[in-house]
Design a protein around this motif. Sequence first.
Motif, PDB file in Angstrom:
ATOM      1  N   MET A 140       0.825  -1.191   0.000  1.00 60.17           N
ATOM      2  CA  MET A 140       0.000   0.000   0.000  1.00 60.17           C
ATOM      3  C   MET A 140       0.872   1.260   0.000  1.00 60.17           C
ATOM      4  O   MET A 140       0.607   2.214  -0.740  1.00 60.17           O
ATOM      5  CB  MET A 140      -0.927   0.002   1.221  1.00 60.17           C
ATOM      6  CG  MET A 140      -1.895   1.147   1.247  1.00 60.17           C
ATOM      7  SD  MET A 140      -3.145   1.058   2.560  1.00 60.17           S
ATOM      8  CE  MET A 140      -2.162   0.676   4.000  1.00 60.17           C
ATOM      9  N   ALA A 141       1.931   1.243   0.799  1.00 61.75           N
ATOM     10  CA  ALA A 141       2.844   2.387   0.854  1.00 61.75           C
ATOM     11  C   ALA A 141       3.506   2.623  -0.501  1.00 61.75           C
ATOM     12  O   ALA A 141       3.642   3.770  -0.942  1.00 61.75           O
ATOM     13  CB  ALA A 141       3.902   2.172   1.933  1.00 61.75           C
ATOM     14  N   GLN A 142       3.900   1.576  -1.186  1.00 64.94           N
ATOM     15  CA  GLN A 142       4.526   1.714  -2.507  1.00 64.94           C
ATOM     16  C   GLN A 142       3.539   2.297  -3.509  1.00 64.94           C
ATOM     17  O   GLN A 142       3.897   3.175  -4.297  1.00 64.94           O
ATOM     18  CB  GLN A 142       5.061   0.370  -3.006  1.00 64.94           C
ATOM     19  CG  GLN A 142       5.825   0.469  -4.317  1.00 64.94           C
ATOM     20  CD  GLN A 142       7.087   1.297  -4.183  1.00 64.94           C
ATOM     21  OE1 GLN A 142       7.950   0.986  -3.373  1.00 64.94           O
ATOM     22  NE2 GLN A 142       7.205   2.369  -4.960  1.00 64.94           N
ATOM     23  N   GLN A 143       2.300   1.814  -3.466  1.00 62.78           N
ATOM     24  CA  GLN A 143       1.276   2.337  -4.375  1.00 62.78           C
ATOM     25  C   GLN A 143       1.013   3.817  -4.106  1.00 62.78           C
ATOM     26  O   GLN A 143       0.879   4.615  -5.041  1.00 62.78           O
ATOM     27  CB  GLN A 143      -0.014   1.529  -4.240  1.00 62.78           C
ATOM     28  CG  GLN A 143       0.116   0.117  -4.765  1.00 62.78           C
ATOM     29  CD  GLN A 143      -1.062  -0.764  -4.402  1.00 62.78           C
ATOM     30  OE1 GLN A 143      -1.880  -0.433  -3.539  1.00 62.78           O
ATOM     31  NE2 GLN A 143      -1.173  -1.896  -5.068  1.00 62.78           N
ATOM     32  N   MET A 144       0.948   4.178  -2.828  1.00 66.93           N
ATOM     33  CA  MET A 144       0.737   5.583  -2.467  1.00 66.93           C
ATOM     34  C   MET A 144       1.907   6.444  -2.923  1.00 66.93           C
ATOM     35  O   MET A 144       1.720   7.527  -3.484  1.00 66.93           O
ATOM     36  CB  MET A 144       0.544   5.730  -0.962  1.00 66.93           C
ATOM     37  CG  MET A 144      -0.768   5.226  -0.468  1.00 66.93           C
ATOM     38  SD  MET A 144      -0.841   5.438   1.322  1.00 66.93           S
ATOM     39  CE  MET A 144      -2.446   4.742   1.641  1.00 66.93           C
ATOM     40  N   LYS A 145       3.110   5.951  -2.698  1.00 73.22           N
ATOM     41  CA  LYS A 145       4.314   6.691  -3.094  1.00 73.22           C
ATOM     42  C   LYS A 145       4.307   6.931  -4.597  1.00 73.22           C
ATOM     43  O   LYS A 145       4.523   8.056  -5.064  1.00 73.22           O
ATOM     44  CB  LYS A 145       5.557   5.915  -2.663  1.00 73.22           C
ATOM     45  CG  LYS A 145       6.873   6.594  -2.985  1.00 73.22           C
ATOM     46  CD  LYS A 145       8.034   5.745  -2.436  1.00 73.22           C
ATOM     47  CE  LYS A 145       9.364   6.382  -2.681  1.00 73.22           C
ATOM     48  NZ  LYS A 145       9.825   6.334  -4.047  1.00 73.22           N
ATOM     49  N   ASP A 146       4.040   5.895  -5.366  1.00 70.32           N
ATOM     50  CA  ASP A 146       4.020   6.018  -6.822  1.00 70.32           C
ATOM     51  C   ASP A 146       2.942   7.007  -7.284  1.00 70.32           C
ATOM     52  O   ASP A 146       3.201   7.857  -8.140  1.00 70.32           O
ATOM     53  CB  ASP A 146       3.782   4.653  -7.473  1.00 70.32           C
ATOM     54  CG  ASP A 146       4.922   3.667  -7.240  1.00 70.32           C
ATOM     55  OD1 ASP A 146       6.035   4.109  -6.873  1.00 70.32           O
ATOM     56  OD2 ASP A 146       4.689   2.458  -7.417  1.00 70.32           O
TER      57      ASP A 146
END
Length: 84
Positions: A65-71
């Motif tokens: 989820m954090a990676q998706q948000m970051k992207d």
Amino acid sequence: MSRAITLFLALGAFTACDAVDGQSAPEMPRSDLEFIDAMVPHHRAAVDMAGIELERGESPEVRMMAQQMKDAQEGEITKMQVIR
């Protein structure tokens, strides 16, 4: 359609016109500039928080989820900087 999406699409059309006829895009209203100026740091904070989770987090689900948000947030920062 949300106001922000409408704004991005409209400004994209202005930018495309600029590329075609060489004329400047119309000046953006102050309220829109203020929105962008407030949202960019907000998105950068989200990117920083996601980075901390990616460095220290243990849950694969939360890290994903954090990676998706970051992207997503990085992409939106870029869009806002382009139309600014």
